[in-house]
Design an enzyme around this catalytic site. Structure first.
Site, PDB file in Angstrom:
ATOM      1  N   LYS A  46      -0.904 -11.371   2.141  1.00  0.00           N
ATOM      2  CA  LYS A  46      -1.514 -11.263   3.473  1.00  0.00           C
ATOM      3  C   LYS A  46      -2.234  -9.940   3.712  1.00  0.00           C
ATOM      4  O   LYS A  46      -3.215  -9.876   4.449  1.00  0.00           O
ATOM      5  CB  LYS A  46      -0.451 -11.475   4.552  1.00  0.00           C
ATOM      6  CG  LYS A  46       0.176 -12.864   4.568  1.00  0.00           C
ATOM      7  CD  LYS A  46      -0.815 -13.926   4.981  1.00  0.00           C
ATOM      8  CE  LYS A  46      -0.161 -15.289   5.158  1.00  0.00           C
ATOM      9  NZ  LYS A  46      -1.146 -16.322   5.505  1.00  0.00           N
ATOM     10  N   GLU A  73      -1.352 -14.330  14.874  1.00  0.00           N
ATOM     11  CA  GLU A  73      -0.298 -15.336  14.901  1.00  0.00           C
ATOM     12  C   GLU A  73       0.472 -15.215  13.593  1.00  0.00           C
ATOM     13  O   GLU A  73      -0.068 -14.735  12.601  1.00  0.00           O
ATOM     14  CB  GLU A  73      -0.895 -16.738  15.048  1.00  0.00           C
ATOM     15  CG  GLU A  73      -1.276 -17.439  13.753  1.00  0.00           C
ATOM     16  CD  GLU A  73      -2.355 -16.735  12.928  1.00  0.00           C
ATOM     17  OE1 GLU A  73      -2.291 -16.823  11.680  1.00  0.00           O
ATOM     18  OE2 GLU A  73      -3.247 -16.099  13.519  1.00  0.00           O
ATOM     19  N   SER A 126       2.735 -15.858  -4.329  1.00  0.00           N
ATOM     20  CA  SER A 126       2.098 -15.282  -3.136  1.00  0.00           C
ATOM     21  C   SER A 126       2.978 -14.318  -2.349  1.00  0.00           C
ATOM     22  O   SER A 126       2.474 -13.495  -1.594  1.00  0.00           O
ATOM     23  CB  SER A 126       1.621 -16.407  -2.216  1.00  0.00           C
ATOM     24  OG  SER A 126       2.698 -17.278  -1.894  1.00  0.00           O
TER      25      SER A 126
END
Length: 392
Positions: A89, A111, A377
């Site tokens: 991210k 969010e 990830s």
């Protein structure tokens, strides 16, 4: 076949910007400036420096020897779990915070589902000295308590979404409402390849560093840039979009996206959008989403907070409809089994999201000399409570 976004913001039949009139100036401002901003030498230099010196790029392409022996193929893990904040991210939040500053924004909203995007947003806001508000579903706040604590420690205000299923979809609704009410000074850092154009394209571009590095690392190891398979989990789909990006036009590279089947695709407790979804509009773009016959969004379910989303990014809807990527799914149990296996064979505890991608190795049947890259990830720290509860 074209797999990138066109000038109107569409991937084939999917994408666009279906937004309230109040948001048109914000989205248009972003659309008119984002490509010019991110392609400038100064921007690229600043982002490159932050990715290297702050986030910890490049991440290793790790040869998983014992996993390879088990599945009889050359299995590599792209170690996005080693990045600062523990997931991919940060690639996107660093890029978007720099765009927001170029546009003169002073307030950031986001969010989050699993909390990783919220943490990554809070992190870059602390780094840049900007106000940060993160919307998160009440259910996710409970199951991702460590990440909530991290966001607060980083100075973010975490606001619970109390409507609907009280998960990612509802947190996104609340963030959009905030943006409508604060259109001038606020930038909305969307965490996945969802939302109105230009967000899916912008987020994919920031995440494309993943596939760029995969090519470079394979070339240095094998003198060939392209793997035989790239496997990634898909909720909204940013890590998959980044892992697939530089391979989209090379049909020899098989792209496999793994969704969350939850308790079973047809159990009523699933988030397998490609099997269950129909075309519709969610959070500003036309895509595939789970909905009833009269168009009401069906509540998704996954043991993994980051995959608990009723839709998918329009780029993935296009990859599915054109057949460029193969979309499969893994149940909660399959993902848990894959997570425990990776921990025992390689000494790596994956995020529950990433465990869904790993689960597909059981069904892949790759050949002995084929190169399989699994995008790891995120790391499993945030999911330890779930892992502990499920341990036999």
């Amino acid at each position: 076949m074209r797999y990138q976004v066109n000038k109107k913001g569409y991937y084939g039949n999917f994408g666009g910007a279906f937004i309230p009139e109040m948001l048109v100036p914000n989205v248009e401002e972003l659309r008119n400036h984002y490509l010019k901003i991110i392609s400038s030498k100064g921007f690229q230099k600043e982002l490159g420096s932050l990715l290297r010196n702050y986030a910890g790029r490049p991440t290793p392409l790790y040869f998983a020897k014992r996993l390879s022996e088990r599945y009889k193929a050359k299995i590599f893990l792209k170690r996005e779990d080693l990045l600062h904040t523990g997931a991919h991210k940060i690639n996107n939040t660093l890029g978007q915070i720099l765009v927001a500053k170029k546009l003169g924004k002073t307030r950031i909203i986001a969010e989050t589902g699993a909390g990783q995007h919220g943490v990554a947003t809070a992190t870059v806001c602390a780094l840049m000295g900007l106000e940060c508000i993160v919307y998160m579903g009440e259910v996710d706040i409970e199951r991702q308590a460590p990440n909530v604590a991290r966001m607060k420690m980083l100075g973010a205000k975490v606001i619970p979404a109390k409507s609907g299923s009280r998960t990612l979809k509802d947190a996104t609704n609340e963030a959009i409402r905030d943006w409508i009410n604060n259109p001038v000074d606020t930038h909305y850092i969307i965490g996945s390849v969802v939302g109105p154009h230009p967000y899916p394209d912008m987020v994919a571009r920031f995440q494309s560093v993943i596939s760029k590095e995969i090519k470079k690392e394979l070339k240095s190891k094998f003198k060939k840039e392209n793997p035989d398979y790239v496997i990634a989990c898909v909720g909204g789909g940013s890590n998959a979009a980044g892992a697939f990006y530089h391979f989209l036009d090379n049909k020899k590279v098989k792209l496999i996206a793994v969704e969350a089947a939850g308790k079973g695709i047809h159990s009523g407790h699933s988030a397998a959008t490609m099997v269950l979804g129909k075309p519709g509009i969610i959070h500003g773009s036309k895509t595939l989403l789970m909905q009833t016959d009269d168009g009401q969004i069906t509540e998704p379910y996954s043991i993994s907070a980051g995959l608990d989303y009723p839709g998918v990014g329009p780029v993935h809807a296009h990859l599915f409809k054109t057949g460029r990527a193969k979309f499969v799914s893994a149940t909660d149990e399959e993902a848990l089994k894959a997570a425990y296996l990776l921990a025992k064979l390689e000494g790596i505890i994956p995020a529950l999201e990433s465990a869904h991608a790993l689960a597909y190795l059981e069904k892949l049947k790759a050949k002995k000399n084929e190169i399989v890259v699994v995008n790891l990830s995120g790391r499993g720290d945030k999911d330890m409570a779930t892992y502990i509860n499920k341990m036999e």
